[in-house]
Motif scaffolding. Structure first.
Motif, PDB file in Angstrom:
ATOM      1  N   ASP A 259       0.814  -1.219   0.000  1.00 25.69           N
ATOM      2  CA  ASP A 259       0.000   0.000   0.000  1.00 25.69           C
ATOM      3  C   ASP A 259       0.844   1.265   0.000  1.00 25.69           C
ATOM      4  OD1 ASP A 259      -2.437  -1.377  -0.029  1.00 25.69           O
ATOM      5  OD2 ASP A 259      -2.512  -1.506   2.161  1.00 25.69           O
ATOM      6  N   THR A 260       1.944   1.269   0.726  1.00 25.93           N
ATOM      7  CA  THR A 260       2.802   2.456   0.792  1.00 25.93           C
ATOM      8  C   THR A 260       3.420   2.737  -0.570  1.00 25.93           C
ATOM      9  OG1 THR A 260       3.289   1.932   3.100  1.00 25.93           O
ATOM     10  CG2 THR A 260       4.726   3.530   2.023  1.00 25.93           C
TER      11      THR A 260
ATOM     12  N   ALA B 264       2.823   6.001  -3.115  1.00 25.04           N
ATOM     13  CA  ALA B 264       3.922   6.764  -3.714  1.00 25.04           C
ATOM     14  C   ALA B 264       3.721   6.859  -5.230  1.00 25.04           C
ATOM     15  CB  ALA B 264       5.264   6.119  -3.391  1.00 25.04           C
ATOM     16  N   GLY B 265       3.234   5.787  -5.843  1.00 25.33           N
ATOM     17  CA  GLY B 265       2.942   5.811  -7.272  1.00 25.33           C
ATOM     18  C   GLY B 265       1.874   6.833  -7.615  1.00 25.33           C
TER      19      GLY B 265
ATOM     20  N   ARG C 135      -7.620   2.830  -7.646  1.00 25.23           N
ATOM     21  CA  ARG C 135      -8.631   3.604  -8.374  1.00 25.23           C
ATOM     22  C   ARG C 135      -7.989   4.845  -9.006  1.00 25.23           C
ATOM     23  NH1 ARG C 135     -13.549   4.281  -9.881  1.00 25.23           N
ATOM     24  NH2 ARG C 135     -14.559   6.307  -9.888  1.00 25.23           N
ATOM     25  N   ALA C 136      -7.143   5.550  -8.257  1.00 19.79           N
ATOM     26  CA  ALA C 136      -6.462   6.730  -8.805  1.00 19.79           C
ATOM     27  C   ALA C 136      -5.591   6.335  -9.996  1.00 19.79           C
ATOM     28  CB  ALA C 136      -5.618   7.406  -7.717  1.00 19.79           C
ATOM     29  N   MET C 137      -4.903   5.195  -9.892  1.00 16.27           N
ATOM     30  CA  MET C 137      -4.084   4.732 -11.012  1.00 16.27           C
ATOM     31  C   MET C 137      -4.954   4.377 -12.210  1.00 16.27           C
ATOM     32  SD  MET C 137      -1.047   2.464  -9.383  1.00 16.27           S
ATOM     33  CE  MET C 137      -0.383   2.913  -7.801  1.00 16.27           C
TER      34      MET C 137
ATOM     35  N   VAL D 235      11.172  -1.649  -8.854  1.00 18.76           N
ATOM     36  CA  VAL D 235      10.717  -2.155  -7.571  1.00 18.76           C
ATOM     37  C   VAL D 235      11.150  -3.611  -7.550  1.00 18.76           C
ATOM     38  CG1 VAL D 235       8.756  -2.725  -6.116  1.00 18.76           C
ATOM     39  CG2 VAL D 235       8.768  -0.579  -7.402  1.00 18.76           C
ATOM     40  N   VAL D 236      12.131  -3.911  -6.705  1.00 23.89           N
ATOM     41  CA  VAL D 236      12.650  -5.271  -6.603  1.00 23.89           C
ATOM     42  C   VAL D 236      11.825  -5.998  -5.548  1.00 23.89           C
ATOM     43  CG1 VAL D 236      14.669  -6.699  -6.146  1.00 23.89           C
ATOM     44  CG2 VAL D 236      14.949  -4.459  -7.241  1.00 23.89           C
ATOM     45  N   SER D 237      11.142  -7.050  -5.983  1.00 23.52           N
ATOM     46  CA  SER D 237      10.317  -7.851  -5.072  1.00 23.52           C
ATOM     47  C   SER D 237      11.162  -8.940  -4.434  1.00 23.52           C
ATOM     48  CB  SER D 237       9.157  -8.497  -5.834  1.00 23.52           C
ATOM     49  OG  SER D 237       8.239  -7.507  -6.257  1.00 23.52           O
ATOM     50  N   PRO D 238      10.882  -9.264  -3.166  1.00 21.05           N
ATOM     51  CA  PRO D 238      11.673 -10.264  -2.449  1.00 21.05           C
ATOM     52  C   PRO D 238      11.264 -11.684  -2.860  1.00 21.05           C
ATOM     53  CG  PRO D 238       9.929  -9.452  -1.033  1.00 21.05           C
ATOM     54  CD  PRO D 238       9.844  -8.670  -2.312  1.00 21.05           C
TER      55      PRO D 238
END
Length: 194
Positions: free
Chosen positions: A25-26, A30-31, A79-81, A151-154
């Motif tokens: 969510d954070t 930011a996006g 929704r904003a995106m 964005v590097v995902s773990p």
């Protein structure tokens, strides 16, 4: 350029799915904060078709929208995106598509580096590329991407679609920013070295 990638460097699974993306969510918020700085999205065919199947249908009467990476998850940020993606100018680079019908979309059959350079000099906001590995590779080869956001995902996929392929030229980058998130995602921002 904005892309989610696995820790082993893939931007999509071998079959193109993104079900490995770790929701955050954070990061989504930011996006949304970055939306006002961008008015044009560049797509390769595959990514355009994937976005076109999802984002126009993500809008409904709700104050939230579905997350394309997590079934059943909805948020105001999505929704904003969705509103922004549907309204933005979309340039679709494809040799095989005959037509594009999604609102504000234009088909471009060949990538002309001079045309992209001219677009970058025009007044207006920024352009962004999502996904579109072959397009990102071509733009990188011509020095046309000013900033790379990963964005590097773990997660380690073991195999998949690499973000960059077919490139014969090395490109130096300068680190601008690193943000780590509670989800384990890490945002890396790089500028093309001058």
């Amino acid at each position: 350029m904005f892309n989610r990638v696995t820790a082993d460097g893939y931007f999509a699974a071998t079959d193109g799915n993104l079900n490995w993306v770790v929701p955050d969510d954070t990061l989504d918020s930011a996006g949304v904060e970055a939306i006002p700085s961008v008015d044009t999205i560049l797509f390769g065919r595959r990514t355009y078709e994937m976005f076109e199947r999802f984002w126009p249908r993500a809008l409904d009467d709700s104050s939230t929208a579905a997350d394309p990476h997590a079934a059943g998850r909805r948020s105001p940020a999505m929704r904003a995106m969705a509103i922004w993606i549907n309204e933005a100018t979309k340039l679709v680079f494809s040799r095989t598509l005959k037509d594009v019908t999604w609102k504000n979309s234009r088909l471009v059959h060949e990538l002309d580096p001079r045309e992209i350079e001219a677009m970058k000099r025009q007044p207006g906001r920024n352009m962004i590329v999502f996904g579109s590995g072959s397009l990102v590779s071509q733009l990188t080869q011509h020095g046309l991407i000013d900033e790379y956001q990963f964005v590097v995902s773990p997660i380690l996929l073991g195999s998949g679609r690499p973000m960059f392929s077919g490139g014969s030229k090395s490109s130096a980058l300068d680190l601008i920013e690193v943000n780590k998130y509670q989800s384990g995602n890490v945002m890396l921002r790089y500028a093309r070295a001058k």
